[in-house]
Design an enzyme around this catalytic site. Structure first.
Site, PDB file in Angstrom:
ATOM      1  N   ASP A 178     -40.340  37.124  26.743  1.00 41.98           N
ATOM      2  CA  ASP A 178     -40.656  36.444  25.488  1.00 41.98           C
ATOM      3  C   ASP A 178     -41.345  37.429  24.566  1.00 41.98           C
ATOM      4  O   ASP A 178     -42.019  38.363  25.016  1.00 41.98           O
ATOM      5  CB  ASP A 178     -41.566  35.234  25.741  1.00 41.98           C
ATOM      6  N   GLY A 179     -41.163  37.234  23.276  1.00 42.53           N
ATOM      7  CA  GLY A 179     -41.797  38.082  22.281  1.00 42.53           C
ATOM      8  C   GLY A 179     -42.586  37.261  21.287  1.00 42.53           C
ATOM      9  O   GLY A 179     -42.298  36.082  21.063  1.00 42.53           O
ATOM     10  N   GLU A 226     -38.498  39.971  20.808  1.00 43.73           N
ATOM     11  CA  GLU A 226     -37.697  39.292  21.834  1.00 43.73           C
ATOM     12  C   GLU A 226     -36.750  40.283  22.507  1.00 43.73           C
ATOM     13  O   GLU A 226     -36.583  40.277  23.734  1.00 43.73           O
ATOM     14  CB  GLU A 226     -36.884  38.159  21.189  1.00 43.73           C
ATOM     15  N   ASP A 250     -36.266  32.243  25.740  1.00 41.48           N
ATOM     16  CA  ASP A 250     -36.176  31.106  24.820  1.00 41.48           C
ATOM     17  C   ASP A 250     -35.626  31.540  23.466  1.00 41.48           C
ATOM     18  O   ASP A 250     -35.619  30.767  22.512  1.00 41.48           O
ATOM     19  CB  ASP A 250     -37.531  30.422  24.650  1.00 41.48           C
ATOM     20  N   HIS A 278     -41.702  26.476  25.141  1.00 41.14           N
ATOM     21  CA  HIS A 278     -42.873  25.597  24.985  1.00 41.14           C
ATOM     22  C   HIS A 278     -42.563  24.174  25.466  1.00 41.14           C
ATOM     23  O   HIS A 278     -43.012  23.194  24.870  1.00 41.14           O
ATOM     24  CB  HIS A 278     -43.346  25.570  23.535  1.00 41.14           C
ATOM     25  N   ASP A 281     -45.015  33.917  27.183  1.00 41.26           N
ATOM     26  CA  ASP A 281     -45.566  33.683  25.853  1.00 41.26           C
ATOM     27  C   ASP A 281     -47.049  34.035  25.815  1.00 41.26           C
ATOM     28  O   ASP A 281     -47.536  34.670  24.869  1.00 41.26           O
ATOM     29  CB  ASP A 281     -45.349  32.221  25.460  1.00 41.26           C
TER      30      ASP A 281
END
Length: 480
Positions: free
Chosen positions: A297-298, A334, A356, A409, A419
């Protein structure tokens, strides 16, 4: 450097209520409420991952009607509401979760969880074990001392002796004296009318203890305060007794009984499926044999600093990576997260990448084939983030990769973990960049003018890795 073994004692009742009120309206398809079970298990999983204790126990209260405090003061905790109806059926499932995780669940007849925790904390701190009590309960501040601290995971705050002094105005051993005078409305401990915590702390500081205050009450300022101390002397002594934890609970267990063990997956997985906790099942279930799972994740914005987070899983191995870029968009972070994860694999592998970011997943599973056919991947400036896509394509060619999108999320344990890693890396990177941009402090000089701080994007901040992998002779990072 020798590191002391670490024992974590978790206040189970506190965790259950935090979970219950933190997550609402969660139930199985059959109508079984599961919010407390889910929240409890997720918080426990995060605690284990973040702190990795050597020893662990979860301690529960007995019904308050069955404790010695209720016997000596029938009104003790009588002001508390009954347990919510939809929480009661969840308690056996929480105990079953702990049993499947091979985590001891402790309680003692006639005592509260605080007494059990205090007894174990003092016993093992004396043996050189580092004790962390996981709770948000201020009453347990009285046990803080050498080798014993409190951890409030909701506030991410540890409390030692100094934090106790800041909270109560006295050292830990005198906390019951303050509560004896001030009372405690949450536990329905009466104290002395007209004396609050601040006044109680001042009196205990001056006279040394609750008993000292009562002995020298004639020296206390204020006519009404003196009268109340005189009239409620026995009530004050009783209140201190109610507020004081016990260290003499008879517990027939050894430190070895509290040692961390691997979960019993044959019991845990069916239980998680019964509760319909698909995300938690993922967290506890290892990858398929021979498969590396890469979660990434970024975190970034239009043109500011950004961070990335990566979790790699292979068999029983698990590693984290994170880093910072002074100038980056969210899309670049990302892509960079996936690049850093793939770079960590020294040998060709079967890899499942989870993200995501539909930009990343669709780009690598759909769009890139067209970019290659049309030569857009190599034509200068033909593609946004072309440099990173080229790196990804080169890395992906070394492995057998599948790309899978996960909803961000939405409670997915590894997505949320990545995250958190990304945001933490961004925050730490920003602080480091700001520190690097500040001019060195020098003696003031009338002829010298202070230099302006360099803009954040110009500060050279290297990518940071949170975890070191084993390395080959050529220095390449190796996961498997």
């Amino acid at each position: 450097m020798n590191v002391s073994p670490r024992l974590y004692l978790l206040d189970g009742s506190s965790y259950i209520y935090r979970a219950y009120y933190g997550i609402r309206d969660l139930a199985t398809a059959g109508g079984l409420p599961t919010n407390a079970v889910f929240g409890f298990t997720r918080m426990l999983l995060e605690l284990l991952r973040e702190n990795r204790p050597d020893y662990l126990a979860v301690v529960f209260d007995r019904p308050r009607e069955e404790t010695f405090r209720r016997e000596i003061y029938p009104e003790y905790k009588a002001n508390r509401d009954a347990m919510p109806e939809d929480l009661l059926p969840q308690l056996p499932y929480i105990k079953n979760i702990l049993r499947a995780l091979n985590i001891p669940a402790l309680e003692a007849d006639g005592f509260e969880a605080d007494d059990v925790i205090a007894t174990l904390a003092r016993r093992y701190a004396a043996e050189g074990i580092e004790i962390t009590v996981v709770t948000g309960d201020k009453d347990l501040m009285q046990i803080v001392g050498d080798g014993i601290c409190l951890l409030d995971t909701m506030k991410e705050k540890r409390s030692g002796v100094q934090e106790v002094i800041e909270r109560f105005g006295v050292t830990p051993e005198l906390v019951p004296d303050v509560l004896g005078l001030a009372g405690d409305t949450s536990d329905n401990i009466p104290g002395v009318p007209g004396i609050g915590e601040k006044t109680a702390a001042e009196l205990v500081q001056r006279f040394g203890s609750l008993e000292g205050v009562l002995e020298w009450k004639s020296l206390v300022s204020g006519k009404k305060r003196k009268e109340n101390l005189q009239a409620h002397e026995d009530q004050a002594r009783l209140s201190k007794r109610l507020a004081t934890v016990r260290y003499d609970v008879a517990l027939e267990l050894s430190l070895a009984d509290l040692q961390r063990q691997a979960p019993n997956l044959s019991a845990l997985v069916p239980l998680l499926r019964e509760l319909e906790f698909e995300a938690l099942e993922i967290a506890f279930t290892p990858p398929a044999p021979g498969v590396v799972e890469l979660y990434s994740d970024g975190s970034g914005n239009a043109s500011g600093p950004g961070g990335y987070g990566v979790v790699l899983r292979y068999g029983d191995l698990e590693k984290e990576l994170s880093g910072f870029e002074p100038v980056a968009t969210s899309q670049r972070m990302e892509l960079l997260a996936a690049i850093r994860g793939l770079e960590a694999l020294n040998n060709p592998r079967k890899v499942r990448v989870f993200s995501d970011s539909q930009y990343l997943v669709r780009g690598m599973s759909e769009w890139i084939h067209g970019w290659i056919r049309s030569d857009r991947l190599d034509t200068p400036d033909a593609l946004a983030n072309q440099d990173l896509w080229k790196q990804l394509a080169a890395l992906a060619s070394r492995h057998e990769i599948s790309w899978q999108w996960v909803r961000g999320h939405a409670g997915h344990p590894f997505n949320e973990r990545c995250d958190k890693l990304a945001k933490r890396a961004a925050e730490e990177g920003i602080r480091a960049a700001e520190a690097a941009a500040r001019p060195e402090e020098t003696e003031p000089n009338e002829q010298e003018q202070p230099l302006p701080a360099a803009p954040l994007k110009q500060a050279p901040v290297p990518v940071r890795e949170d975890s070191e992998f084993a390395s080959e002779e050529d220095g390449q990072l190796r996961l498997c």
